[in-house]
Write a protein that holds these residues in place. Structure first.
Motif, mmCIF file in Angstrom:
data_model
loop_
_atom_site.group_PDB
_atom_site.id
_atom_site.type_symbol
_atom_site.label_atom_id
_atom_site.label_comp_id
_atom_site.label_asym_id
_atom_site.label_seq_id
_atom_site.Cartn_x
_atom_site.Cartn_y
_atom_site.Cartn_z
ATOM 1 N N LYS A 1 0.325 -1.290 0.288
ATOM 2 C CA LYS A 1 -0.374 -0.151 -0.068
ATOM 3 C C LYS A 1 0.543 0.915 -0.179
ATOM 4 O O LYS A 1 0.721 2.318 -0.859
ATOM 5 N N LYS A 2 1.437 1.443 0.552
ATOM 6 C CA LYS A 2 3.109 2.432 1.022
ATOM 7 C C LYS A 2 3.890 2.016 -0.161
ATOM 8 O O LYS A 2 3.768 3.789 -0.959
ATOM 9 N N ASN B 1 2.871 1.608 -3.725
ATOM 10 C CA ASN B 1 1.780 1.975 -4.365
ATOM 11 C C ASN B 1 1.145 3.776 -4.216
ATOM 12 O O ASN B 1 0.992 4.424 -5.630
ATOM 13 N N LYS B 2 1.362 3.859 -3.409
ATOM 14 C CA LYS B 2 0.999 5.493 -2.787
ATOM 15 C C LYS B 2 1.763 6.380 -3.462
ATOM 16 O O LYS B 2 1.545 7.255 -4.317
ATOM 17 N N ILE B 3 2.964 6.388 -3.323
ATOM 18 C CA ILE B 3 4.662 6.995 -3.797
ATOM 19 C C ILE B 3 4.116 6.515 -5.470
ATOM 20 O O ILE B 3 4.339 7.771 -5.991
ATOM 21 N N ARG B 4 4.027 5.462 -6.286
ATOM 22 C CA ARG B 4 3.826 4.951 -7.566
ATOM 23 C C ARG B 4 2.944 5.751 -8.047
ATOM 24 O O ARG B 4 2.776 6.620 -8.938
ATOM 25 N N VAL B 5 1.514 6.262 -7.318
ATOM 26 C CA VAL B 5 0.202 7.508 -7.661
ATOM 27 C C VAL B 5 0.786 7.995 -7.450
ATOM 28 O O VAL B 5 0.489 9.265 -8.776
ATOM 29 N N GLU B 6 1.348 9.155 -6.582
ATOM 30 C CA GLU B 6 1.615 9.731 -6.682
ATOM 31 C C GLU B 6 3.094 10.949 -7.555
ATOM 32 O O GLU B 6 2.488 11.915 -8.436
ATOM 33 N N LYS C 1 1.279 10.861 -11.223
ATOM 34 C CA LYS C 1 1.083 12.649 -11.373
ATOM 35 C C LYS C 1 2.010 13.332 -12.478
ATOM 36 O O LYS C 1 1.380 13.907 -13.090
ATOM 37 N N PRO D 1 0.151 -0.690 -10.582
ATOM 38 C CA PRO D 1 0.695 -0.612 -9.384
ATOM 39 C C PRO D 1 1.682 -1.746 -9.043
ATOM 40 O O PRO D 1 1.009 -2.846 -10.250
#
Ligand SMILES: [Cu+2]
Length: 149
Positions: free
Chosen positions: A79-80, A82-87, A90, A102
């Motif tokens: 989860k951590k 993937n949060k970085i990957r989403v950022e 962008k 993901p």
């Protein structure tokens, strides 16, 4: 006089390594060119691959890939990540590039020796699965003899 039958015809050449959980796996390492080092970080296992000789070690995988993906600490780690990957995605998308896929946990086999121009590409997914899943998978893989026909 007996006819010589080439060895290795029943070998299976794969793009990902499947291992049955709970069964001792004997790894026999060879190298055709330079020193490599087969590294499986999640298993804390590493062995040099040396031209002209076979190096060998064994271990028994005890947790399947699916079980690892269900562990609470792994879920939190993924989860951590993937949060970085989403950022990061962008910024990539804003520059017209593709978003990052993901991340999903997989065991890995890597080369851990700076061995040459292809070093960056020496990585393979390892799938630890039930013996039944392994037997089904291996039965579907063509042998070397079938591939070269
Ligand atoms: Cu290498």
């Amino acid at each position: 006089m007996t006819q010589q039958i080439p060895t290795g015809l029943d070998d299976v050449i794969v793009q990902e390594l499947h291992l049955p959980v709970g069964r001792e796996i004997i790894f026999k390492m060879r190298s055709q060119d330079v020193l490599h080092s087969a590294y499986m970080p999640h298993f804390r296992a590493q062995m040099n691959c040396v031209p002209g000789m076979i190096t060998e070690f064994a271990f028994t995988p005890v947790i399947t890939t699916d079980e690892m993906r269900q562990k609470p600490d792994m879920i939190a780690k993924v989860k951590k990540i993937n949060k970085i990957r989403v950022e990061k995605s962008k910024a990539l998308v804003a520059n017209g590039e593709e978003a990052l896929e993901p991340y999903t946990f997989d065991y890995l086999l890597l080369c851990n020796k700076i061995c040459g121009a292809s070093h960056y590409n020496m990585q393979m997914k390892i799938i630890v699965e039930t013996p039944e899943e392994y037997e089904k998978w291996i039965a579907q893989q063509p042998t070397f003899a079938q591939v070269i026909q």
